[in-house]
Design a protein around this motif. Structure first.
Motif, PDB file in Angstrom:
ATOM      1  N   LEU A   1       1.123  -1.056   0.033  1.00 50.04           N
ATOM      2  CA  LEU A   1       0.086   0.418  -0.342  1.00 50.04           C
ATOM      3  C   LEU A   1       0.649   1.357  -0.203  1.00 50.04           C
ATOM      4  O   LEU A   1       2.219   1.377   0.676  1.00 50.04           O
ATOM      5  CB  LEU A   1      -1.194  -0.248   1.178  1.00 50.04           C
ATOM      6  CG  LEU A   1      -1.730   1.320   1.483  1.00 50.04           C
ATOM      7  CD1 LEU A   1      -2.841   1.550   0.195  1.00 50.04           C
ATOM      8  CD2 LEU A   1      -2.437   1.345   3.145  1.00 50.04           C
ATOM      9  N   LYS A   2       0.371   2.385  -0.667  1.00 51.16           N
ATOM     10  CA  LYS A   2       1.320   3.750  -0.981  1.00 51.16           C
ATOM     11  C   LYS A   2       0.316   4.278  -1.026  1.00 51.16           C
ATOM     12  O   LYS A   2      -0.531   4.655  -1.599  1.00 51.16           O
ATOM     13  CB  LYS A   2       1.926   3.869  -2.151  1.00 51.16           C
ATOM     14  CG  LYS A   2       3.132   4.807  -2.363  1.00 51.16           C
ATOM     15  CD  LYS A   2       3.996   4.629  -4.276  1.00 51.16           C
ATOM     16  CE  LYS A   2       4.612   5.557  -3.843  1.00 51.16           C
ATOM     17  NZ  LYS A   2       5.236   6.192  -5.141  1.00 51.16           N
ATOM     18  N   LEU A   3       0.439   5.306   0.416  1.00 51.50           N
ATOM     19  CA  LEU A   3      -0.355   6.322   0.908  1.00 51.50           C
ATOM     20  C   LEU A   3      -0.037   7.954  -0.240  1.00 51.50           C
ATOM     21  O   LEU A   3       1.265   8.389   0.022  1.00 51.50           O
ATOM     22  CB  LEU A   3      -0.685   6.846   1.903  1.00 51.50           C
ATOM     23  CG  LEU A   3      -0.986   5.771   2.702  1.00 51.50           C
ATOM     24  CD1 LEU A   3      -1.174   6.540   4.462  1.00 51.50           C
ATOM     25  CD2 LEU A   3      -2.001   5.446   2.779  1.00 51.50           C
ATOM     26  N   ASP A   4      -0.912   8.676  -0.601  1.00 50.43           N
ATOM     27  CA  ASP A   4      -0.358  10.233  -1.395  1.00 50.43           C
ATOM     28  C   ASP A   4      -0.409  10.993  -0.205  1.00 50.43           C
ATOM     29  O   ASP A   4      -1.204  11.158   0.600  1.00 50.43           O
ATOM     30  CB  ASP A   4      -1.791   9.867  -2.565  1.00 50.43           C
ATOM     31  CG  ASP A   4      -0.964  11.403  -3.057  1.00 50.43           C
ATOM     32  OD1 ASP A   4      -1.476  12.446  -2.970  1.00 50.43           O
ATOM     33  OD2 ASP A   4      -0.688  11.353  -4.562  1.00 50.43           O
ATOM     34  N   PRO A   5       0.165  11.883  -1.039  1.00 47.73           N
ATOM     35  CA  PRO A   5       0.546  13.032   0.532  1.00 47.73           C
ATOM     36  C   PRO A   5      -0.945  13.503   0.482  1.00 47.73           C
ATOM     37  O   PRO A   5      -1.319  14.378   1.307  1.00 47.73           O
ATOM     38  CB  PRO A   5       0.846  13.707  -0.587  1.00 47.73           C
ATOM     39  CG  PRO A   5       1.999  13.449  -1.303  1.00 47.73           C
ATOM     40  CD  PRO A   5       0.843  12.694  -1.851  1.00 47.73           C
ATOM     41  N   HIS A   6      -1.458  13.509  -0.237  1.00 48.31           N
ATOM     42  CA  HIS A   6      -3.569  14.363  -0.310  1.00 48.31           C
ATOM     43  C   HIS A   6      -4.454  12.964  -0.371  1.00 48.31           C
ATOM     44  O   HIS A   6      -5.931  12.714  -0.193  1.00 48.31           O
ATOM     45  CB  HIS A   6      -4.078  14.858  -1.500  1.00 48.31           C
ATOM     46  CG  HIS A   6      -3.284  15.735  -1.767  1.00 48.31           C
ATOM     47  ND1 HIS A   6      -3.005  16.935  -0.538  1.00 48.31           N
ATOM     48  CD2 HIS A   6      -1.853  16.692  -2.599  1.00 48.31           C
ATOM     49  CE1 HIS A   6      -2.430  18.185  -1.127  1.00 48.31           C
ATOM     50  NE2 HIS A   6      -1.464  17.246  -2.142  1.00 48.31           N
ATOM     51  N   GLU A   7      -3.946  11.950   0.731  1.00 57.26           N
ATOM     52  CA  GLU A   7      -4.888  10.575   0.585  1.00 57.26           C
ATOM     53  C   GLU A   7      -5.958  10.802   0.971  1.00 57.26           C
ATOM     54  O   GLU A   7      -5.965  11.174   1.995  1.00 57.26           O
ATOM     55  CB  GLU A   7      -4.028   9.079   1.187  1.00 57.26           C
ATOM     56  CG  GLU A   7      -4.414   7.958   1.043  1.00 57.26           C
ATOM     57  CD  GLU A   7      -4.743   7.526  -0.258  1.00 57.26           C
ATOM     58  OE1 GLU A   7      -5.193   7.070  -0.422  1.00 57.26           O
ATOM     59  OE2 GLU A   7      -3.643   7.257  -0.751  1.00 57.26           O
ATOM     60  N   ARG A   8      -7.288  10.158   0.454  1.00 57.52           N
ATOM     61  CA  ARG A   8      -8.567  10.175   1.268  1.00 57.52           C
ATOM     62  C   ARG A   8      -9.367   8.580   1.100  1.00 57.52           C
ATOM     63  O   ARG A   8     -10.456   8.021   0.282  1.00 57.52           O
ATOM     64  CB  ARG A   8      -9.667  11.023   0.550  1.00 57.52           C
ATOM     65  CG  ARG A   8      -9.116  12.442   0.574  1.00 57.52           C
ATOM     66  CD  ARG A   8      -9.249  12.870   1.761  1.00 57.52           C
ATOM     67  NE  ARG A   8      -9.031  14.262   3.062  1.00 57.52           N
ATOM     68  CZ  ARG A   8      -7.700  14.866   2.461  1.00 57.52           C
ATOM     69  NH1 ARG A   8      -6.728  14.155   2.407  1.00 57.52           N
ATOM     70  NH2 ARG A   8      -7.441  16.455   3.032  1.00 57.52           N
ATOM     71  N   LEU A   9      -8.918   7.531   1.853  1.00 61.53           N
ATOM     72  CA  LEU A   9      -8.322   6.029   2.221  1.00 61.53           C
ATOM     73  C   LEU A   9     -10.092   5.968   2.443  1.00 61.53           C
ATOM     74  O   LEU A   9      -8.890   5.759   4.494  1.00 61.53           O
ATOM     75  CB  LEU A   9      -6.949   5.831   1.626  1.00 61.53           C
ATOM     76  CG  LEU A   9      -7.090   4.109   2.059  1.00 61.53           C
ATOM     77  CD1 LEU A   9      -7.822   3.564   0.539  1.00 61.53           C
ATOM     78  CD2 LEU A   9      -6.338   3.148   2.294  1.00 61.53           C
ATOM     79  N   GLY A  10     -10.813   4.292   2.624  1.00 57.18           N
ATOM     80  CA  GLY A  10     -11.206   3.980   3.116  1.00 57.18           C
ATOM     81  C   GLY A  10     -11.344   3.106   3.660  1.00 57.18           C
ATOM     82  O   GLY A  10     -11.474   2.296   2.416  1.00 57.18           O
ATOM     83  N   ILE A  11     -11.394   2.280   4.529  1.00 58.08           N
ATOM     84  CA  ILE A  11     -11.193   0.477   5.137  1.00 58.08           C
ATOM     85  C   ILE A  11     -12.237  -0.106   5.536  1.00 58.08           C
ATOM     86  O   ILE A  11     -12.479   0.626   6.361  1.00 58.08           O
ATOM     87  CB  ILE A  11      -9.772   0.647   5.745  1.00 58.08           C
ATOM     88  CG1 ILE A  11      -8.753   0.728   5.135  1.00 58.08           C
ATOM     89  CG2 ILE A  11      -9.038  -0.921   5.289  1.00 58.08           C
ATOM     90  CD1 ILE A  11      -7.799   0.524   3.400  1.00 58.08           C
TER      91      ILE A  11
END
Length: 573
Positions: free
Chosen positions: A286-296
């Motif tokens: 998994l790679k997070l972006d600086p403007h990540e908006r991730l729901g798990i």
């Protein structure tokens, strides 16, 4: 009912009949849980009377329920109805385990199953969706919709409130306001009440100014002006309108440190609690972006919290690597309540070990989170569960993080705080990863959804709406009618649907486009009609229509997204 520093509610009158579904809302600390205990007969009112019909049985799910000793089967019951409900709440695998060996979330689900499995005339539920995954929440929503008795429900789940309740009781500064319809009608009525209060205050002040002006000028023939009336008019001008439950909206205006290009990267990460234990995660990248908006999302017990613990570097992976950027400052809001000293005061916790309590900056911070009046001086053990969670959120954001990890942030937070947090996250410049079952929260704050299941992360085709639609489909083909269906029905397989042609899907999407346009226009028309309306009966009718229109619009939009995902799959080369 009162608390040491405030009146919770007084002169409250409400009637619940069979088939009625009452949602109770209000900010943390207004007495929602206390009211439910009073209505259930577990706590006596300080004044007034609670009357129940002859022979009426009451089932209560209390936030602070203590389960009796024994195995899950012994606590909930051994009949097929009990086993079916435990199955829908993902507790079948723990049915012979002692309740003392369960986690806090598992114990909550056992408590919910225990209440649902016992027949009653009035069902009272305090935050029943806490610790449920989306599939279980969807099943519970269907179960409650078919429940024939009376229902009283405290919940932060706005989908559930809008689709299950027929009336809403709002507790606001000791006063109860009853609204007909679901969550949407409650919002519309609250806005209308605020507008009317502003209008009444403007009229009052204009009348006072005219009275004062007339008294000051007076008739030339009079030698003496009635000073008492002049003073009364001046006093009227200084009277402030009745404040709302909270002054203004919550202010999350915190400085966010700059975040570099590298945030957090997982490279083929695996995790298990022991060498012989079952793997929780297997080669997850998994790679997070600086403007990540991730729901798990995903079923309970699949390792969502473990994934957040790895991202926060609170635990080390069994295999693989967790690489965190040098500019990252993590704020981690855990699902478990913070272990605050119960004798510590709010102002001391906010100050922490390095600042003096009462610092002006800390005082402003507490005001932003509505810790005003006597609350900064209150000890933790006098706070409601929701107030403690709000204090926990305060301490996390006060760290000025640029990466937020939120584990079930909607549990025990009131609706005002949730809406304010959603507004803040929409404009926040940092990266966000949240584990949540709250459908409204996920829709507002996330841009991509991953499901964690079978030790792996998978993208959700069609996004959140498709995931919700799939969960609804699973629930509709399961033992949703418990305790009125046989447990064996829960094992039924959903027949696989034949793939439809792209032209058929385009035709359905076109029809839904037209329906969505019509419903949107009708919703906007009803919202405009509510503005400036003062007739109570008209407000009731418009609020009910608005709630029904919004619910129909939500369903149409979910269907459109699900068909869109099916269309993309059908047209893939």
């Amino acid at each position: 009912m009162t608390r040491s520093d405030r009146t919770l509610f007084e002169d409250l009158s409400v009637t619940i009949s069979a088939g009625e579904r009452l949602g109770v809302v209000g900010i943390n600390g207004t007495g929602k849980s206390t009211l439910l205990r009073v209505l259930a007969g577990h706590q006596l009112p300080e004044s007034g009377e609670v009357r129940r019909g002859r022979g009426v049985t009451v089932g209560l799910l209390d936030q602070e329920d203590e389960l009796p000793s024994g195995t899950v089967r012994q606590v909930v019951g051994s009949g097929w109805e009990s086993e079916a409900i435990l199955d829908r709440l993902d507790m079948t695998g723990f049915i012979d385990r002692h309740v003392n060996d369960l986690s806090g979330g598992q114990r909550k689900r056992v408590g919910l199953a225990r209440v649902l499995a016992r027949p009653c005339d009035l069902l009272i539920l305090d935050e029943p969706t806490n610790h449920l995954d989306i599939a279980a929440v969807t099943w519970l929503e269907a179960w409650l919709s078919r429940f024939s008795g009376g229902l009283i429900l405290v919940s932060h789940d706005r989908y559930l409130l809008d689709r299950v309740t027929t009336r809403m009781l709002e507790l606001n500064r000791g006063v109860g306001y009853l609204h007909h319809g679901g969550y949407a009608s409650y919002l519309a009525a609250g806005l209308e009440r605020e507008m009317q209060a502003q209008s009444a205050d403007a009229i009052r002040r204009n009348l006072a100014r005219r009275e004062l002006d007339w008294l000051r000028r007076g008739a030339k023939a009079r030698s003496r002006k009635p000073q008492a009336r002049v003073d009364a008019a001046k006093k009227l001008l200084t009277v402030k309108p009745t404040p709302g439950a909270r002054l203004g909206s919550i202010d999350f205006d915190f400085d966010t440190p700059r975040l570099g290009r590298k945030v957090i990267e997982l490279e083929k990460v695996s995790f298990q609690f022991s060498e012989r234990g079952q793997p929780i995660l297997a080669e997850v990248s998994l790679k997070l972006d600086p403007h990540e908006r991730l729901g798990i999302v995903g079923p309970n017990g699949t390792g969502k919290t473990t994934l957040l613990e790895l991202l926060a570097r609170r635990i080390a992976p069994t295999q693989g690597e967790v690489d965190v950027g040098t500019t990252v400052r993590i704020g981690y809001y855990t699902q478990q309540a913070a272990g605050f000293d119960p004798t510590a005061r709010v102002r001391d916790i906010v100050a922490g070990p390095y600042r003096t309590p009462g610092d002006p900056a800390d005082s402003r911070l507490m005001e932003r989170f509505w810790f005003t009046g006597e609350l900064p001086w209150a000890t933790v053990d006098t706070l409601s569960g929701g107030e403690r969670r709000r204090l926990q959120l305060l301490t996390v954001l006060a760290m000025h993080p640029n990466v937020l990890l939120l584990d079930e942030p909607t549990n025990d937070l009131d609706l005002d705080t949730l809406r304010a947090l959603e507004d803040y996250l929409e404009d926040w410049s940092g990266a966000l990863v949240t584990v949540s079952h709250d459908r409204t929260f996920l829709e507002r704050v996330t841009q991509r959804i991953l499901v964690l299941n079978d030790t792996h992360l998978h993208p959700v085709a069609g996004g959140l709406s498709a995931w919700i639609a799939e969960a609804s489909l699973r629930s509709s083909h399961s033992v949703t009618d418990t305790p009125h269906m046989r447990h064996g029905a829960s094992q039924a397989r959903v027949p696989k649907q034949r793939r439809r042609s792209p032209s058929t899907l385009r035709h359905e999407m076109a029809k839904l486009d037209a329906l969505i346009d019509r419903l949107t226009h009708e919703r906007d028309r009803l919202a405009v009609a509510l503005q400036g309306q003062t007739d109570h009966e008209v407000l009731k009718e418009l609020g009910t229509k608005l709630a029904a229109c919004q619910a129909e619009l939500d369903i149409a939009e979910e269907r459109w997204l699900a068909i869109g995902a099916e269309y993309e799959e059908a047209t893939e080369p």
